[in-house]
Design a protein around this motif. Sequence first.
Motif, short mmCIF file in Angstrom:
data_model
loop_
_atom_site.label_atom_id
_atom_site.label_comp_id
_atom_site.label_asym_id
_atom_site.label_seq_id
_atom_site.Cartn_x
_atom_site.Cartn_y
_atom_site.Cartn_z
N SER A 115 12.64 50.86 -6.25
CA SER A 115 12.11 49.97 -5.23
C SER A 115 10.66 49.66 -5.59
O SER A 115 9.90 50.56 -5.95
N LEU A 116 10.29 48.39 -5.50
CA LEU A 116 8.96 47.94 -5.92
C LEU A 116 8.20 47.34 -4.75
O LEU A 116 8.79 46.71 -3.86
N GLN A 117 6.89 47.53 -4.76
CA GLN A 117 6.02 46.98 -3.73
C GLN A 117 4.71 46.52 -4.38
O GLN A 117 4.17 47.23 -5.23
N LYS A 118 4.23 45.36 -3.98
CA LYS A 118 2.98 44.84 -4.55
C LYS A 118 1.79 45.30 -3.71
O LYS A 118 1.86 45.34 -2.48
N CYS A 119 0.71 45.63 -4.40
CA CYS A 119 -0.52 46.03 -3.72
C CYS A 119 -1.65 45.12 -4.19
O CYS A 119 -1.99 45.12 -5.39
N PHE A 120 -2.20 44.34 -3.28
CA PHE A 120 -3.29 43.43 -3.64
C PHE A 120 -4.63 44.16 -3.63
O PHE A 120 -4.86 45.08 -2.83
N LEU A 121 -5.50 43.71 -4.50
CA LEU A 121 -6.88 44.20 -4.54
C LEU A 121 -7.75 43.26 -3.70
O LEU A 121 -7.29 42.20 -3.29
N PRO A 122 -9.00 43.61 -3.43
CA PRO A 122 -9.87 42.69 -2.68
C PRO A 122 -9.98 41.33 -3.37
O PRO A 122 -10.07 41.26 -4.59
#
Length: 372
Positions: A321-328
Amino acid sequence: MLCSSSTAVKNLPLKRRLCFLLKLVCFVSSVLIFCEFLIYYVVIFQCRWPNVKGGAHMAEKETSVLKAIILADTHLLGEIKGHWLDKLRREWQMERSFQTALWLLQPDIVFILGDVFDEGKWSSPQAWADDVRRFQKMFRHSVFTELVAIAGNHDIGFHYEMTTYKVKRFEKVFNFTSGKLITRKGINFVLVNSVAMEGDGCAVCSTSEAKLVALSHKLNCSQQHYPLYRKNDAECTGEDSAPPEEKKIPFTEKYDVLSQEASQKLLWWFQPRLILSGHTHSACEVLHAGKIPEISVPSFSWRNRNNPSFIMGSITPTDFSLQKCFLPFESRVFTIYCAAGALLVILVLAHVQLLTPPFYFAQRLISKHKAV
């Protein structure tokens, strides 16, 4: 006007001026600390590891989940094209992002999908050593987290620039070889030097392909720099996909993506359950042969996009399972600085009485009117 303002400043008591100066220093320091340090914690703290389907069943079998962070295209600037201010800004952003993610998320393993450096294909031995030193400082990690880097075209050059020397020095630093099998918690990852998938029988290409064939029966997940062949990014969606005006631009085989022949080889050899790639600097999800997903990971650097991100993967031997994490966002940090700067100017002008508060300005107008 200048004389009156100078007199106003001189008439201020020393204690009051020092107190105001201290407040300004505290204000500026607070803005800097937030924009250059705390904002990374505020943003990345919102990211959560995705749950794997059937997680309870896997727990019964006492099979743990592998927590992996996947990022791409860090492009550390070199001595040829890298301006010192650009280096300072972008490298600080990546260092703080990476170190904050490690501290908050505590992954088991981190994969960098190529183009670690921007000028590896041109670097002299001395410049290469300096780039490696900076990389090791920025992407330092504890013994509990493993870091794996894959070669990209900016690390060893495009096929026509690639030499055994460049490949070997990258392998020496990152312990990377094309066709290398990494097994963690029962999950097999094969690292592919996609630059060597030219199919022309060159020495590096032949060696790379031979290793891949030998490992083909063990593969679960393929990781490489170039994406598999696709016509363009027209089907890609999401806020970090390519800009609308670029999505329909045709990709060039062996430059933007792998050739159709090389792509078919990898799919035929391995039948992987997941393919991870970088190179385009934009996000995309593609389904090959109707069942094999490929995730193109966007760039990790502000230099390549305003909204960089990385992928968080929870992986087991049977599922993922994959999830995206955004940076500032860089634009938001810039907006905060602009707003703080404008507020600072207003405070200073008001303090030296060059900017009259509206209440007193109205009061003076009324007094003048009565006098008349």
